[in-house]
Design a protein around this motif. Structure first.
Motif, short mmCIF file in Angstrom:
data_model
loop_
_atom_site.label_atom_id
_atom_site.label_comp_id
_atom_site.label_asym_id
_atom_site.label_seq_id
_atom_site.Cartn_x
_atom_site.Cartn_y
_atom_site.Cartn_z
N ILE A 1 -0.68 -31.57 -50.69
CA ILE A 1 0.39 -31.01 -50.07
C ILE A 1 0.16 -30.62 -48.54
CG2 ILE A 1 1.76 -28.73 -50.11
CD1 ILE A 1 0.84 -28.96 -53.18
N ALA A 2 -1.06 -30.24 -48.19
CA ALA A 2 -1.34 -30.02 -46.79
C ALA A 2 -1.10 -31.27 -46.02
CB ALA A 2 -2.60 -29.18 -46.77
N ALA A 3 -1.76 -32.43 -46.42
CA ALA A 3 -1.56 -33.58 -45.83
C ALA A 3 -0.21 -34.11 -45.64
CB ALA A 3 -2.61 -34.58 -46.48
N SER A 4 0.74 -33.74 -46.48
CA SER A 4 2.04 -33.98 -46.60
C SER A 4 2.67 -33.30 -45.47
CB SER A 4 2.69 -34.03 -47.89
OG SER A 4 2.33 -34.93 -48.76
N TYR A 5 2.19 -32.19 -45.39
CA TYR A 5 2.79 -31.34 -44.39
C TYR A 5 2.39 -31.48 -43.01
CZ TYR A 5 4.17 -26.91 -41.69
OH TYR A 5 5.13 -26.15 -41.16
N ILE A 6 1.19 -32.01 -42.94
CA ILE A 6 0.97 -32.51 -41.56
C ILE A 6 1.49 -33.55 -41.07
CG2 ILE A 6 -0.95 -33.65 -40.48
CD1 ILE A 6 -3.03 -31.80 -42.10
N ASP A 7 1.88 -34.58 -42.09
CA ASP A 7 2.64 -35.94 -41.64
C ASP A 7 4.08 -35.30 -41.24
OD1 ASP A 7 0.96 -37.80 -42.23
OD2 ASP A 7 1.52 -37.91 -44.29
N TYR A 8 4.53 -34.25 -42.19
CA TYR A 8 5.97 -33.59 -41.85
C TYR A 8 5.90 -33.14 -40.35
CZ TYR A 8 9.71 -30.27 -41.88
OH TYR A 8 10.51 -29.02 -41.62
N TYR A 9 4.65 -32.10 -39.98
CA TYR A 9 4.78 -31.60 -38.76
C TYR A 9 4.73 -32.32 -37.82
CZ TYR A 9 3.28 -27.84 -35.96
OH TYR A 9 3.27 -26.81 -34.73
N ILE A 10 4.04 -33.55 -37.85
CA ILE A 10 3.92 -34.55 -36.78
C ILE A 10 5.16 -35.16 -36.68
CG2 ILE A 10 2.94 -37.10 -36.13
CD1 ILE A 10 0.39 -36.09 -37.59
N GLN A 11 6.06 -35.48 -37.45
CA GLN A 11 7.41 -36.05 -37.46
C GLN A 11 8.04 -34.96 -36.69
OE1 GLN A 11 9.37 -37.05 -41.04
NE2 GLN A 11 10.65 -38.39 -40.08
N LYS A 12 8.01 -33.90 -37.01
CA LYS A 12 8.99 -33.05 -36.59
C LYS A 12 8.57 -32.26 -35.07
CE LYS A 12 10.91 -28.01 -37.46
NZ LYS A 12 10.67 -27.08 -38.51
N HIS A 13 7.25 -32.23 -34.65
CA HIS A 13 6.94 -31.86 -33.46
C HIS A 13 6.23 -32.90 -32.38
CE1 HIS A 13 7.76 -27.85 -34.49
NE2 HIS A 13 6.91 -28.01 -35.64
N GLY A 14 5.98 -34.12 -32.86
CA GLY A 14 5.16 -35.11 -32.46
C GLY A 14 6.13 -35.78 -31.34
N GLY A 15 7.28 -35.85 -31.31
CA GLY A 15 8.29 -36.45 -30.31
C GLY A 15 7.84 -38.01 -30.42
N ASP A 16 7.86 -38.36 -29.05
CA ASP A 16 7.63 -39.90 -28.83
C ASP A 16 6.28 -40.35 -29.48
OD1 ASP A 16 10.08 -40.08 -28.04
OD2 ASP A 16 9.63 -39.66 -25.99
N ALA A 17 5.52 -39.38 -29.30
CA ALA A 17 3.91 -39.67 -29.60
C ALA A 17 3.58 -40.06 -30.99
CB ALA A 17 3.12 -38.61 -29.08
N ALA A 18 4.59 -39.70 -31.91
CA ALA A 18 4.43 -40.05 -33.29
C ALA A 18 4.55 -41.42 -33.32
CB ALA A 18 5.30 -39.24 -34.23
#
Length: 135
Positions: free
Chosen positions: A118-135
């Motif tokens: 679940i934490a790993a899934s949240y990290i993916d979600y977090y990157i998508q949400k906050h990563g901008g163009d870098a994701a």
């Protein structure tokens, strides 16, 4: 453009998934955590997302000698987070739904693998949400 250090966050994610029994969002660092990708951490040592970020950057983290505030500050700097972003990544009670509720359920059941997934899934979600163009 985001300053999020996606590379380090993905390394944290990999360690959480590889060693779920050494992941605990309740502690920045508990014990002396050596972050070696090829050697399992010692029993009874654990860290949260922030603790793993610092351990991976430094190679080890002595939770007995470093205050939680110093770990959070260093992890925020390493991961390129704002103060607001820190609170939505390092503190699971501030995670977006449904991750917060799923995380709490897994923690109550003591299911380390589900807790880590679940934490790993949240990290993916977090990157998508906050990563901008870098994701």
């Amino acid at each position: 453009m985001s300053n999020l250090n996606i590379r380090l966050l993905k390394q944290v994610q990999a360690m959480i998934l590889k060693y779920p029994e050494n992941f605990d969002m309740g502690f920045f660092a508990n014990g002396v955590l050596v972050a070696d990708k090829d050697i399992a951490p010692h029993c009874s040592t654990s860290a949260c997302i922030a603790g793993w970020a610092v351990a991976l950057d430094c190679g080890a983290l002595n939770g007995y000698r470093v205050s939680s505030h110093r770990i959070a500050d260093k992890a925020r700097e390493l991961l390129g987070l704002s103060a607001g972003q820190e609170y939505t990544l390092f503190y699971s009670q501030n995670w977006d739904s449904p991750f917060r509720d799923l995380h709490n359920e897994a923690a109550l059941k003591g299911d380390d693998k589900a807790y880590a997934r679940i934490a790993a899934s949240y990290i993916d979600y977090y990157i998508q949400k906050h990563g901008g163009d870098a994701a």
